[in-house]
Write a protein that holds these residues in place. Structure first.
Motif, short mmCIF file in Angstrom:
data_model
loop_
_atom_site.label_atom_id
_atom_site.label_comp_id
_atom_site.label_asym_id
_atom_site.label_seq_id
_atom_site.Cartn_x
_atom_site.Cartn_y
_atom_site.Cartn_z
N ARG A 93 0.84 -1.20 0.00
CA ARG A 93 0.00 0.00 0.00
C ARG A 93 0.87 1.25 0.00
O ARG A 93 0.59 2.22 -0.70
N ALA A 96 2.31 1.80 -3.50
CA ALA A 96 1.31 2.34 -4.42
C ALA A 96 0.98 3.78 -4.09
O ALA A 96 0.80 4.63 -4.99
N LEU A 214 0.39 5.64 -13.75
CA LEU A 214 0.72 4.84 -12.57
C LEU A 214 1.44 3.55 -12.93
O LEU A 214 2.38 3.13 -12.23
N LEU A 218 5.09 2.60 -11.37
CA LEU A 218 5.31 1.39 -10.59
C LEU A 218 6.34 0.48 -11.24
O LEU A 218 7.10 -0.21 -10.56
N ILE A 233 2.54 -5.51 -9.25
CA ILE A 233 1.99 -4.38 -10.02
C ILE A 233 0.66 -4.76 -10.65
O ILE A 233 -0.31 -3.99 -10.61
N THR A 236 -2.05 -4.88 -8.00
CA THR A 236 -2.41 -3.52 -7.56
C THR A 236 -3.23 -2.81 -8.64
O THR A 236 -4.24 -2.16 -8.34
#
Length: 406
Positions: A93, A96, A214, A218, A233, A236
């Protein structure tokens, strides 16, 4: 407090016939805050007990800690962090969040406001000349999907592909092997694999190609916790793609439905646009987008409201019931945008508090403000409208609205 079985009440809540108005059944359920079911699971329905257990370190979000895993709940590859416990949950978390919000990207949501307003304005422009619109298909769905695709770096033109997968995955959330056809389970598992494969292909394309989306961040950024693996990844991104639009669709649609049922509040919002901030919080309490956390597991024997829940037991948290608990909220069945001390459970609580809550709030605030300002004398075509099948992510599947023409 003696635990009693309330299988009939829960069964009625989960049955589609109750989808339009489950709240009287929640009131019935709250008479037994911690209720053991015939299958050995436990249903928790009151605000205090739900809040306590969401902050209880002995509660697990990892389905591998269930004594009897729910069909369809098992993850065959790396789970998303929402289905993990500390320290792995906290690490993923945190990684991210570096690219999604404060403290590392504090201006993400506020910086998107002009784009959000532009998307909303364009969708409302398309209402022109139509006497009737479907708020879901014409507005509440395309708006957050466009936003989350932009944030992740997912091609918007691929939406028809992952839309079908997402629907099947959501159907899997409340799969009941006793009443649902096995086809529903098979479709959900296959859709989960298809979406993973699709996102995995996008991640592979991002390696060595830094960008602002994003997925690129990542795949290329090494922070204090290192870099996510490709599987992490993908897990997520899957979570954000699904949760990043499905809950917001419900929040906007439930919100407009509630305003049309309360025309005086709708007029207040038109006259006082700043009302939208507390109004959105009240919507999250009164008509939340997520009604149920369908499973948690006990790491060890835990006591909730004088009831001992054995290790490994499945626990179902009725968030929407807790947010209507009269022991916590005055006159809880009244929609009151002026409500104070509104500590609702609309986005959960504890370490799994909704990751995208700030973005969903702002999307809903902009959407409702502009709808009320620009749609001329909106009126419901049918009340109640048709609802989605899911009792977990509850909201209308269509919301037909009439408006005055030009």
């Amino acid at each position: 407090m003696t635990t009693t079985e309330t299988p009939d009440t829960l069964r009625r809540i989960l049955d589609y016939s109750s989808r339009a108005d489950p709240y009287p059944l929640y009131a019935e359920l709250r008479k037994t805050p911690v209720a053991r079911q015939e299958d050995g699971s436990y249903v928790i329905s009151t605000w205090r007990e739900i809040t306590d257990i969401l902050h209880n370190p002995h509660l697990s979000s990892d389905t591998r800690n269930l004594s009897h895993p729910t069909a369809g709940a098992e993850e065959r590859t790396t789970p998303a962090f929402i289905n993990l416990d500390p320290p792995e949950h906290d690490r993923l978390r945190r990684m991210a969040m570096r690219h999604f919000g404060p403290p590392h990207t504090p201006g993400l949501v506020t910086g998107m406001e002009p784009a959000l307003t532009g998307i909303v304005g364009g969708l409302i422009d398309d209402f022109a000349g139509k006497e009737q619109i479907d708020l879901v298909d014409d507005f509440a769905y395309p708006f957050p999907v466009t936003v989350i695709c932009h944030l992740l770096g997912v091609p918007r033109e691929d939406e028809p592909r992952f839309h079908l997968w997402v629907n099947d995955i959501i159907d899997l959330i409340d799969y009941n092997p006793e009443t649902d056809p096995k086809e529903k389970l098979d479709n959900g598992i296959q859709a989960r694999e298809d979406l993973r494969h699709y996102i995995g292909g996008l991640v592979e394309q991002r390696h060595g190609r830094p960008g602002d989306d994003l997925l690129s961040r990542l795949a290329n950024d090494d922070g204090p916790d290192g870099r996510m693996t490709d599987e992490e990844i993908v897990a997520t991104a899957n979570l954000l793609l699904i949760a990043g639009h499905e809950t917001t669709v419900n929040l906007i649609t439930n919100g407009m439905l509630t305003l049309l049922r309360h025309p005086q509040v709708l007029q207040r919002l038109r006259d006082q646009p700043d009302l939208v901030v507390p109004l959105t919080e009240e919507l999250l309490r009164y008509e939340p987008p997520v009604h149920i956390v369908p499973w948690r597991a006990a790491y060890s024997d835990i006591t909730v409201a004088d009831t001992v829940i054995p290790k490994g037991s499945r626990i179902m948290l009725m968030l929407a019931s807790g947010s209507r608990d009269p022991n916590r909220f005055h006159d809880p069945d009244r929609f009151d945008p002026d409500r104070r001390d509104n500590r609702h459970l609309g986005f959960g609580s504890g370490i799994h508090l909704c990751f995208g809550g700030p973005l969903a709030r702002r999307e809903a605030q902009i959407a409702l403000t502009e709808l009320v300002r620009r749609v001329d004398r909106p009126r419901l075509v049918a009340d109640p409208p048709p609802y989605r099948r899911s009792p977990v992510l509850r909201g209308p599947i269509h919301l037909h609205i009439e408006q005055d023409g030009d």
